[in-house]
Design a protein around this motif. Structure first.
Motif, PDB file in Angstrom:
ATOM      1  N   PRO A  98       0.828  -1.213   0.000  1.00 27.55           N
ATOM      2  CA  PRO A  98       0.000   0.000   0.000  1.00 27.55           C
ATOM      3  C   PRO A  98       0.861   1.262   0.000  1.00 27.55           C
ATOM      4  O   PRO A  98       1.963   1.263   0.559  1.00 27.55           O
ATOM      5  CB  PRO A  98      -0.798  -0.118   1.303  1.00 27.55           C
ATOM      6  N   PRO A 100       0.805   4.735   1.414  1.00 28.90           N
ATOM      7  CA  PRO A 100       0.194   5.770   2.251  1.00 28.90           C
ATOM      8  C   PRO A 100       0.705   7.149   1.848  1.00 28.90           C
ATOM      9  O   PRO A 100       1.708   7.272   1.138  1.00 28.90           O
ATOM     10  CB  PRO A 100       0.679   5.400   3.659  1.00 28.90           C
ATOM     11  N   HIS A 234      -5.183   3.393   3.969  1.00 29.87           N
ATOM     12  CA  HIS A 234      -3.816   2.883   4.055  1.00 29.87           C
ATOM     13  C   HIS A 234      -2.973   3.765   4.976  1.00 29.87           C
ATOM     14  O   HIS A 234      -2.163   3.265   5.766  1.00 29.87           O
ATOM     15  CB  HIS A 234      -3.168   2.855   2.671  1.00 29.87           C
ATOM     16  N   SER A 238      -0.892   2.678   8.280  1.00 34.80           N
ATOM     17  CA  SER A 238       0.566   2.807   8.273  1.00 34.80           C
ATOM     18  C   SER A 238       1.060   3.752   9.354  1.00 34.80           C
ATOM     19  O   SER A 238       2.058   3.481  10.023  1.00 34.80           O
ATOM     20  CB  SER A 238       1.035   3.297   6.900  1.00 34.80           C
ATOM     21  N   TYR A 265       1.162  -4.049   6.090  1.00 35.52           N
ATOM     22  CA  TYR A 265       1.566  -2.718   6.527  1.00 35.52           C
ATOM     23  C   TYR A 265       2.914  -2.707   7.228  1.00 35.52           C
ATOM     24  O   TYR A 265       3.540  -1.654   7.348  1.00 35.52           O
ATOM     25  CB  TYR A 265       0.475  -2.111   7.419  1.00 35.52           C
TER      26      TYR A 265
END
Length: 284
Positions: A98, A100, A234, A238, A265
């Motif tokens: 992901p 972020p 996300h 995170s 994560y």
């Protein structure tokens, strides 16, 4: 539509509690398989390989091909029972990490989206909605499915996630205040069974409306293409993990059925640390 495919779609919707998006995708895959075979039935191994090969020839990526196989397997098992699907290996899919965005960018994004709106109540709505995604880690669909019965707000919010799974998320004071400001300004009724987040014409706000506004704001701010409403979720995960949040607690907050979904994560945090190292260490 073939009665078997119709029954399959109803099974996914009513029995498995799958999302509307998943039901549509799986039903479409079953229709494509039936068209390829000439009837809605369980294919043999060679037939399934031929079907998947034809789909790949149409330009499907590895991830899309894997989803197609997953849908077809589900359809085969619905028809023939567990284990009915031929044992065919799917394409290898590299799991993405992901992306972020920084806390300041998350808030700037929400501010810019709200700032685009001429109507004050719509500006308040967008600010509240995006703060809810970032501050509570909601999926866009979860936030837009909230009804007026969540009011009055407390320091916790009950959220219905995937497959109707309920979870409780904490509401930060700033997020709660933003939602309350929007509620006070909204011209539409806040009642049980009515939407919490309204569109301009008094209907439930559509995700596409939010995505278009975010796309415009990220362009104005110079943010990347992966800065989407889901990127705020996300970022929530995170940033909590970077501050020392427990992985199991984060799993509960996100509503993940499996811890493996949450563990991705940890790779985000490791990637961030490596990036800092490369930019800061004199020998990097």
């Amino acid at each position: 539509m073939d009665p078997l495919i119709q029954a399959f779609a109803q099974h996914l919707d009513c029995d498995r509690r799958r999302s509307l998006h998943t039901v549509r995708a799986y039903r479409a895959a079953a229709e494509r398989l039936a068209a390829h075979l000439g009837s809605a039935r369980v294919p043999d191994k060679a037939e399934l390989r031929a079907f998947l090969g034809a789909r790949r020839a149409e330009g499907l990526s590895n991830a899309s091909a894997a989803r197609e196989l997953s849908a077809v397997r589900a359809f085969c098992e619905f028809i023939g029972g567990e284990g009915a699907a031929p044992n065919v290996k799917g394409a290898r899919v590299k799991r993405g990490v992901p992306r972020p965005i920084a806390p300041g960018d998350a808030l700037a994004l929400a501010e810019d989206v709200a700032g685009q709106r001429a109507e004050p109540w719509i500006a308040a709505r967008d600010w509240a909605l995006l703060l809810l995604l970032y501050g509570a880690g909601l999926r866009i669909g979860e936030a837009l499915a909230l009804d007026g019965d969540v009011l009055p707000l407390s320091d916790r919010l009950a959220v219905r996630g995937k497959r109707d799974k309920m979870r409780i998320v904490p509401l930060l004071p700033d997020v709660r205040a933003a939602v309350e400001t929007y509620v006070a300004a909204c011209p539409w009724p806040m009642e049980n069974g009515k939407p919490l987040f309204y569109g301009m014409r008094g209907r439930r706000l559509e995700p596409s409306t939010v995505r278009v506004a975010v796309r415009s704001a990220r362009a104005a701010l110079g943010l990347g293409d992966r800065t989407t409403p889901h990127a705020l979720r996300h970022s929530f995960a995170s940033h909590l993990l970077a501050r020392g949040a427990d992985l199991r607690a984060l799993q509960e907050l996100l509503g993940h059925a499996s811890l493996s979904s949450t563990q991705v994560y940890t790779a985000v945090d490791a990637a961030h640390l490596l990036d800092v190292y490369r930019h800061a260490h004199p020998r990097a």
